[in-house]
Design an enzyme around this catalytic site. Structure first.
Site, PDB file in Angstrom:
ATOM      1  N   HIS A 177       0.855  -1.193   0.000  1.00  0.00           N
ATOM      2  CA  HIS A 177       0.000   0.000   0.000  1.00  0.00           C
ATOM      3  C   HIS A 177       0.890   1.242   0.000  1.00  0.00           C
ATOM      4  CE1 HIS A 177      -3.272   2.630   0.355  1.00  0.00           C
ATOM      5  NE2 HIS A 177      -3.984   2.036   1.296  1.00  0.00           N
ATOM      6  N   HIS A 180      -2.640   7.007  -1.068  1.00  0.00           N
ATOM      7  CA  HIS A 180      -3.627   7.648  -0.198  1.00  0.00           C
ATOM      8  C   HIS A 180      -3.051   8.362   1.015  1.00  0.00           C
ATOM      9  CE1 HIS A 180      -6.530   4.323  -1.826  1.00  0.00           C
ATOM     10  NE2 HIS A 180      -6.114   5.167  -2.770  1.00  0.00           N
ATOM     11  N   TYR A 182      -0.631   7.305   3.108  1.00  0.00           N
ATOM     12  CA  TYR A 182      -0.094   6.479   4.183  1.00  0.00           C
ATOM     13  C   TYR A 182       1.436   6.463   4.097  1.00  0.00           C
ATOM     14  CZ  TYR A 182      -4.972   5.341   4.854  1.00  0.00           C
ATOM     15  OH  TYR A 182      -6.313   5.445   5.079  1.00  0.00           O
TER      16      TYR A 182
END
Length: 373
Positions: A177, A180, A182
């Site tokens: 990931h 977004h 993070y």
């Protein structure tokens, strides 16, 4: 085009097998990762296995799980989000993978560190600090801890350990990931990365942390085990944010990641049909494919008449057509399309689309976030 021809077209376009690294997926449909907080203590139970297996049985070619926390004290911000470490959680995940495989599917866990998106004092490790490349939050909250080189090494090792655990527990690949806002994305983004060492500065230097995570994961797994990297321009709470304002800047971000071992890029956008840069109709996934030659996954409001942020505002989403999606996939702009809310509302969405039962698709409402289905 009559309904019979439209159904045949959808089947012909979406049912084609596709390679992600050395892995062949049976079709072009994936389940997008969606946080649900249904794993008390961070351990996925039988209900989680059932949830994913049901989508796999409904002809989704690839399941990408909700974000799972890597083994670093500051990685998470909820004790109901699953973790990808510890014997109890990993046993639960092995059961999830087995259930998906029994249903005929393929499954990747999404490996996650929230970085400065962590709420101070939140579980699963309340005393853990909020950390980021420079300790700079995405919002107006208090600054956190700027990561030391030792912190950087610890997080890289945590991702690599989770990658190895995924292969050992029978998963088909992993997704990192990096989107977004993070932690990985916080290193990529100039707003949150103000470092003056090798991990900050120009685009290439800001990409180093992500590339080192990819390379460490690649060393930790077998050569044929796929690694997908999820990236976005937008950040949680900042939909105008940009990592790259030109294709050349995007290439500067993606090339080191591809060279480090990424097999596919999952490009998160809010609406898949919007062009990413002036002068071209290509969306973000289309540009990633063009610039790297790697397989790409696109996502964003597929099959619904409003975007995902409306769900958090309690708004219902009606069923929308997929003609433009089929247009783009016919010309191989990107390789796979990820479905989010539509699959929450209707576990058989993929099967219905592939078999021409478009008129049976269900609309989405916020109840889909809080029920198993």
């Amino acid at each position: 085009m009559n309904s019979s021809s439209a159904a045949t077209r959808a089947h012909d376009v979406l049912s084609r097998p596709v390679a992600v690294g050395k892995l062949t997926l049976p079709n072009r449909l994936a389940m997008a990762p969606m946080t649900r907080q249904f794993s008390p203590g961070g351990v996925p139970g039988a209900d989680v296995a059932e949830y994913y297996a049901r989508r796999a049985a409904g002809d989704v070619g690839l399941i990408i799980t909700e974000g799972t926390y890597v083994d670093h004290a500051s990685a998470g911000t909820s004790d109901r989000v699953p973790r990808f470490h510890g014997d109890d959680a990993l046993a639960g995940w092995a059961a999830v993978a087995e259930a998906v495989h029994r249903a005929g599917g393929r499954i990747f866990p999404q490996l996650w560190h929230v970085g400065m998106a962590r709420t101070a004092g939140a579980p699963p490790v309340p005393e853990a600090p909020r950390v980021g490349p420079s300790g700079i939050p995405l919002d107006d909250s208090e600054p956190g801890h700027a990561m030391t080189l030792e912190d950087v090494d610890d997080v890289i090792a945590a991702f690599a350990s989770a990658a190895a655990a995924a292969e050992e527990r029978g998963f088909d690949g992993i997704e990192l990931h990096g989107a977004h806002g993070y932690l990985i994305d916080q290193f990529l983004w100039a707003h949150t990365n103000r470092r003056d060492d090798a991990y900050g500065g120009d685009l290439l230097s800001r990409t180093r942390f992500a590339a080192e995570i990819v390379a460490a994961c690649r060393r930790a797994v077998s050569p044929e085990f796929p690694i997908v990297f999820r990236m976005s321009q937008w950040k949680s709470g900042d939909y105008q944010a940009r990592l790259a304002t030109t294709p050349q800047e995007l290439e500067a971000v993606l090339t080191p990641l591809a060279e480090a071992g990424v097999d596919a890029f999952h490009c998160s956008t809010r609406r898949y049909w919007l062009p990413e840069f002036d002068g071209s109709d290509l969306n973000l996934a289309g540009w990633a494919r063009k610039l790297t030659g790697k397989a790409t996954i696109s996502v964003g409001s597929v099959g619904l008449d409003n975007e995902f942020i409306k769900a958090f505002q309690g708004e219902r989403a009606g069923v929308a057509g997929i003609d433009e999606l089929l247009d783009r996939m016919e010309r191989d702009e990107f390789d796979v399309i990820a479905i989010g809310r539509a699959l929450l509302a209707d576990p058989e969405w993929a099967a219905k689309v592939l078999t021409g039962r478009i008129d049976e698709l269900r609309p989405f409402d916020t109840q889909a976030f809080t029920t198993l289905h």
